[in-house]
Design a protein around this motif. Sequence first.
Motif, PDB file in Angstrom:
ATOM      1  N   MET A  29       0.846  -1.185   0.000  1.00  0.00           N
ATOM      2  CA  MET A  29       0.000   0.000   0.000  1.00  0.00           C
ATOM      3  C   MET A  29       0.889   1.246   0.000  1.00  0.00           C
ATOM      4  SD  MET A  29      -3.015   1.365  -0.029  1.00  0.00           S
ATOM      5  CE  MET A  29      -4.106  -0.008   0.325  1.00  0.00           C
ATOM      6  N   GLY A  30       0.752   2.073  -1.045  1.00  0.00           N
ATOM      7  CA  GLY A  30       1.529   3.302  -1.131  1.00  0.00           C
ATOM      8  C   GLY A  30       0.983   4.389  -0.227  1.00  0.00           C
ATOM      9  N   LYS A  31       1.848   5.284   0.226  1.00  0.00           N
ATOM     10  CA  LYS A  31       1.430   6.352   1.141  1.00  0.00           C
ATOM     11  C   LYS A  31       0.415   7.291   0.504  1.00  0.00           C
ATOM     12  CE  LYS A  31       5.766   6.501   3.773  1.00  0.00           C
ATOM     13  NZ  LYS A  31       6.932   7.329   4.163  1.00  0.00           N
ATOM     14  N   ASP A  32       0.513   7.470  -0.807  1.00  0.00           N
ATOM     15  CA  ASP A  32      -0.375   8.425  -1.469  1.00  0.00           C
ATOM     16  C   ASP A  32      -1.702   7.814  -1.899  1.00  0.00           C
ATOM     17  OD1 ASP A  32       0.791   6.807  -3.333  1.00  0.00           O
ATOM     18  OD2 ASP A  32       1.200   8.390  -4.798  1.00  0.00           O
ATOM     19  N   ASN A  33      -1.893   6.531  -1.633  1.00  0.00           N
ATOM     20  CA  ASN A  33      -3.174   5.883  -1.937  1.00  0.00           C
ATOM     21  C   ASN A  33      -4.211   6.337  -0.918  1.00  0.00           C
ATOM     22  OD1 ASN A  33      -5.353   3.869  -2.036  1.00  0.00           O
ATOM     23  ND2 ASN A  33      -3.988   2.711  -3.374  1.00  0.00           N
ATOM     24  N   ILE A  34      -5.369   6.758  -1.393  1.00  0.00           N
ATOM     25  CA  ILE A  34      -6.378   7.302  -0.481  1.00  0.00           C
ATOM     26  C   ILE A  34      -6.928   6.234   0.470  1.00  0.00           C
ATOM     27  CG2 ILE A  34      -7.038   9.170  -2.028  1.00  0.00           C
ATOM     28  CD1 ILE A  34      -9.498   7.531  -2.824  1.00  0.00           C
ATOM     29  N   GLN A  35      -6.661   4.956   0.211  1.00  0.00           N
ATOM     30  CA  GLN A  35      -7.088   3.895   1.120  1.00  0.00           C
ATOM     31  C   GLN A  35      -6.019   3.570   2.163  1.00  0.00           C
ATOM     32  OE1 GLN A  35     -10.048   3.405   0.814  1.00  0.00           O
ATOM     33  NE2 GLN A  35     -10.474   3.967  -1.294  1.00  0.00           N
ATOM     34  N   SER A  36      -4.859   4.188   2.062  1.00  0.00           N
ATOM     35  CA  SER A  36      -3.775   3.871   2.997  1.00  0.00           C
ATOM     36  C   SER A  36      -4.059   4.475   4.361  1.00  0.00           C
ATOM     37  CB  SER A  36      -2.439   4.386   2.472  1.00  0.00           C
ATOM     38  OG  SER A  36      -2.371   5.801   2.599  1.00  0.00           O
ATOM     39  N   TYR A  37      -3.538   3.832   5.389  1.00  0.00           N
ATOM     40  CA  TYR A  37      -3.690   4.370   6.730  1.00  0.00           C
ATOM     41  C   TYR A  37      -2.779   5.588   6.933  1.00  0.00           C
ATOM     42  CZ  TYR A  37      -6.566   0.348   7.959  1.00  0.00           C
ATOM     43  OH  TYR A  37      -7.572  -0.580   8.017  1.00  0.00           O
ATOM     44  N   PHE A  38      -1.716   5.683   6.147  1.00  0.00           N
ATOM     45  CA  PHE A  38      -0.901   6.901   6.140  1.00  0.00           C
ATOM     46  C   PHE A  38      -1.769   8.089   5.729  1.00  0.00           C
ATOM     47  CE2 PHE A  38       1.859  10.073   4.284  1.00  0.00           C
ATOM     48  CZ  PHE A  38       2.991  10.059   5.080  1.00  0.00           C
ATOM     49  N   TYR A  39      -2.523   7.918   4.643  1.00  0.00           N
ATOM     50  CA  TYR A  39      -3.422   8.972   4.167  1.00  0.00           C
ATOM     51  C   TYR A  39      -4.489   9.264   5.216  1.00  0.00           C
ATOM     52  CZ  TYR A  39      -6.655  11.458   1.045  1.00  0.00           C
ATOM     53  OH  TYR A  39      -7.477  12.396   0.485  1.00  0.00           O
ATOM     54  N   PHE A  40      -5.074   8.213   5.777  1.00  0.00           N
ATOM     55  CA  PHE A  40      -6.137   8.366   6.777  1.00  0.00           C
ATOM     56  C   PHE A  40      -5.663   9.208   7.960  1.00  0.00           C
ATOM     57  CE2 PHE A  40      -8.190   7.167  10.710  1.00  0.00           C
ATOM     58  CZ  PHE A  40      -9.521   6.993  10.400  1.00  0.00           C
ATOM     59  N   MET A  41      -4.494   8.870   8.507  1.00  0.00           N
ATOM     60  CA  MET A  41      -4.026   9.567   9.707  1.00  0.00           C
ATOM     61  C   MET A  41      -3.716  11.032   9.431  1.00  0.00           C
ATOM     62  SD  MET A  41      -4.347   7.520  12.205  1.00  0.00           S
ATOM     63  CE  MET A  41      -3.732   8.774  13.325  1.00  0.00           C
ATOM     64  N   HIS A  42      -3.164  11.306   8.283  1.00  0.00           N
ATOM     65  CA  HIS A  42      -2.874  12.714   7.955  1.00  0.00           C
ATOM     66  C   HIS A  42      -4.170  13.474   7.677  1.00  0.00           C
ATOM     67  CE1 HIS A  42       1.226  11.187   7.650  1.00  0.00           C
ATOM     68  NE2 HIS A  42       1.628  12.446   7.696  1.00  0.00           N
ATOM     69  N   GLU A  43      -5.116  12.804   7.036  1.00  0.00           N
ATOM     70  CA  GLU A  43      -6.395  13.439   6.723  1.00  0.00           C
ATOM     71  C   GLU A  43      -7.170  13.792   7.990  1.00  0.00           C
ATOM     72  OE1 GLU A  43      -9.546  14.485   3.840  1.00  0.00           O
ATOM     73  OE2 GLU A  43      -7.381  14.176   3.692  1.00  0.00           O
ATOM     74  N   HIS A  44      -7.153  12.901   8.979  1.00  0.00           N
ATOM     75  CA  HIS A  44      -7.992  13.067  10.167  1.00  0.00           C
ATOM     76  C   HIS A  44      -7.277  13.725  11.344  1.00  0.00           C
ATOM     77  CE1 HIS A  44     -11.577  11.012   8.723  1.00  0.00           C
ATOM     78  NE2 HIS A  44     -10.800  10.102   8.181  1.00  0.00           N
ATOM     79  N   LEU A  45      -5.947  13.668  11.378  1.00  0.00           N
ATOM     80  CA  LEU A  45      -5.260  14.194  12.561  1.00  0.00           C
ATOM     81  C   LEU A  45      -3.991  14.971  12.237  1.00  0.00           C
ATOM     82  CD1 LEU A  45      -5.117  14.326  15.682  1.00  0.00           C
ATOM     83  CD2 LEU A  45      -3.864  12.150  15.635  1.00  0.00           C
ATOM     84  N   PHE A  46      -3.014  14.327  11.650  1.00  0.00           N
ATOM     85  CA  PHE A  46      -1.671  14.897  11.591  1.00  0.00           C
ATOM     86  C   PHE A  46      -1.585  16.204  10.809  1.00  0.00           C
ATOM     87  CE2 PHE A  46      -0.115  10.259  11.998  1.00  0.00           C
ATOM     88  CZ  PHE A  46      -0.246  10.318  13.371  1.00  0.00           C
ATOM     89  N   ASN A  47      -2.378  16.353   9.742  1.00  0.00           N
ATOM     90  CA  ASN A  47      -2.335  17.588   8.950  1.00  0.00           C
ATOM     91  C   ASN A  47      -2.908  18.788   9.694  1.00  0.00           C
ATOM     92  OD1 ASN A  47      -1.200  16.268   6.790  1.00  0.00           O
ATOM     93  ND2 ASN A  47      -3.104  16.067   5.626  1.00  0.00           N
ATOM     94  N   HIS A  48      -3.548  18.557  10.845  1.00  0.00           N
ATOM     95  CA  HIS A  48      -4.292  19.615  11.522  1.00  0.00           C
ATOM     96  C   HIS A  48      -3.720  19.980  12.895  1.00  0.00           C
ATOM     97  CE1 HIS A  48      -7.148  18.684   8.365  1.00  0.00           C
ATOM     98  NE2 HIS A  48      -7.182  17.432   8.781  1.00  0.00           N
ATOM     99  N   VAL A  49      -2.613  19.330  13.292  1.00  0.00           N
ATOM    100  CA  VAL A  49      -2.005  19.619  14.594  1.00  0.00           C
ATOM    101  C   VAL A  49      -0.515  19.859  14.403  1.00  0.00           C
ATOM    102  CG1 VAL A  49      -3.742  18.292  15.870  1.00  0.00           C
ATOM    103  CG2 VAL A  49      -1.648  17.153  15.096  1.00  0.00           C
ATOM    104  N   ASP A  50       0.159  20.226  15.498  1.00  0.00           N
ATOM    105  CA  ASP A  50       1.568  20.629  15.394  1.00  0.00           C
ATOM    106  C   ASP A  50       2.539  19.501  15.734  1.00  0.00           C
ATOM    107  OD1 ASP A  50       0.866  20.547  18.066  1.00  0.00           O
ATOM    108  OD2 ASP A  50       2.098  22.277  18.644  1.00  0.00           O
ATOM    109  N   ILE A  51       2.169  18.268  15.440  1.00  0.00           N
ATOM    110  CA  ILE A  51       3.086  17.158  15.670  1.00  0.00           C
ATOM    111  C   ILE A  51       4.271  17.241  14.713  1.00  0.00           C
ATOM    112  CG2 ILE A  51       1.842  15.599  14.083  1.00  0.00           C
ATOM    113  CD1 ILE A  51       2.501  13.312  16.064  1.00  0.00           C
TER     114      ILE A  51
END
Length: 642
Positions: free
Chosen positions: A102-124
Amino acid sequence: MRVDSTDIKSIAYTEAGKFEETRFEKIHNVIFDSSNEASIIVAEEIAALIKEKEELNQPCVLGLATGSSPIKVYEELVRMHKEEGLSFSNVVTFNLDEYYPMGKDNIQSYFYFMHEHLFNHVDILPENINIPNGMVSADDLYQYCIDYELKIKSYGGLDFQLLGIGRTGHIGFNEPGSHLNSGTRSITLDHVTRADAAPAFLGIDNVPRKAITMGIGTVKSAKRIVLLGWGLNKAKILKETIEGEETSSVPATYLQDHDNTTFVIDSEASSELTRVKTPWLVASCRWTDILKLKAVVWLSELLGKPILKLTDKDYNDNGMSGLLTEEGTAYDLNIKMFNKLQHTITGWPGGKPNADDSHRPERANPAKKRVIIFSPHPDDDVISMGGTFDRLVEQGHEVHIAYQTSGNIAVSDEEALKFAEIICKLNPDNSEAKAIIDFLQSKTDKDIDSKALRQLKGLIRQSESLAATRYLGVKDENVHFLNLPFYETGTIKKGNLTSDDIDIVTSLIEAVKPHQIYAAGDLADPHGTHKVCLDALFEAIDVLKPKAFMNDCWVWLYRGAWHEWESYEIEMAVPMSPDQVLKKRHAIFYHQSQKDGVMFQGDDSREFWVRAEDRNRLTAKKYNDLGLADYAAIEAFKRYHF
């Protein structure tokens, strides 16, 4: 003051939810009325831990989960960051799992999921985010898993692990058979797990067969574990996990011997627990009318005896002597409960004109009612209540159908291509159809459907819906395609409910001024489309209930193709003749794009019409087994009181 997890368990969860220690339960669990409320409490615990670690100048090491269960937790953490200044600068995260490959840029990836729901919106800090790499080479995979495990240990282990639970009992992707001491590794996914993931991948054939997951041993090494469980789909496995024996066939049961674990579940997910389903087996209880009916139905089904044949001994032998003490004799109680069930049955879902309605589920007047049937997708109406729909039209009521979403993502690319090619054959100069064909022929897994393709798929479902409603005798002007905006994202992940959605529903209700509203009350997935559509209706009702016409409006909830109301919950049971069963089947057949090879089949291989007929037949059989009349099929409803 230091707030540790024990304080949180005993104070925040228990005060906000419902917790009772029973001899059946082996894991601390708290039941909440709603998953939203529960998610906020969990987010508050995580935030408290982050702040505590920050004061000690230490990293806060979080194990994080994906899937629908933690979405609201992440939303609340993002809100706290933006509105209350919660910082993630000291947070280090390790995700439980990732599909492989599973590639990171695939919209079904958990990498994508975590950035979409959390990481892109906080200062981690990006370097503090650890998610299994779904593209590591097969040769390097074994060492990669060891290194992932060692990196967790280098931080002193996980301070907090957030979990969901799969219907196989998996945590992370630790499927049945996983070892108690297992570490991070690659694993083959169970068929049920892949079937549950199929909607996100637009079909089970697209779901990867393997994954990388933290092990049971890795999870259990966390200092604190919180597992989230929402919806009816999780009720059975949660009972097995909380009350069953520790076994590798249900990996989540390994959490029974972790001394700081809490299961946070909603009322639907708790429905199979002994203290919820049969509380009289746990302790003495207050016998409300609904609990009496529930108990009598349960006893009848347990013993395989009609209600009117239950004896005093049957009640005494099964922990219900307290009920008899209150009611007198089994004879009196049985007749009372039998009559209660009998009065739910009606062949007149809109009310029977010029009849005594004191023991009928619906009012006799007005004799001709205005009715709105809300259907989340463009086939839920006929699948879930096609017989009642037909009866309402035949009995002369003014029936309106409101399709709340376009249902476009459930139309396969192959089906859309077929229609686009027909358009081109009829009109070779149609540039939109040509563009759709070109898009489909070059489409990859990473591509979201174009606006034109979504429109075509939506029109396919509209035409099928109109064919079905015409067959059942509804005028086209009474069929409303609401196309609620929250749904129109082009992906499985939908937007949040907004005032635009609620306004659309409100406007329709105000225009029709219905005496009856029917709506899907199927809450198997609390974050699914049915739940959002129901929330939109409930919020619209809240807006409108001061209006005078709402005093005459009753709301009836039906359920979808997977679940039915329990016998004791049913407040209106509409029998169907064999001819009506066939007519309902034909109405479902008009939804051709959903008939063969449907994308959202789940792990049930039956077509929707078969599921619907089996469910309606089973409901009728349950009524008959309780000692009531023998019908071919029954559709069931529960009234919502606002």
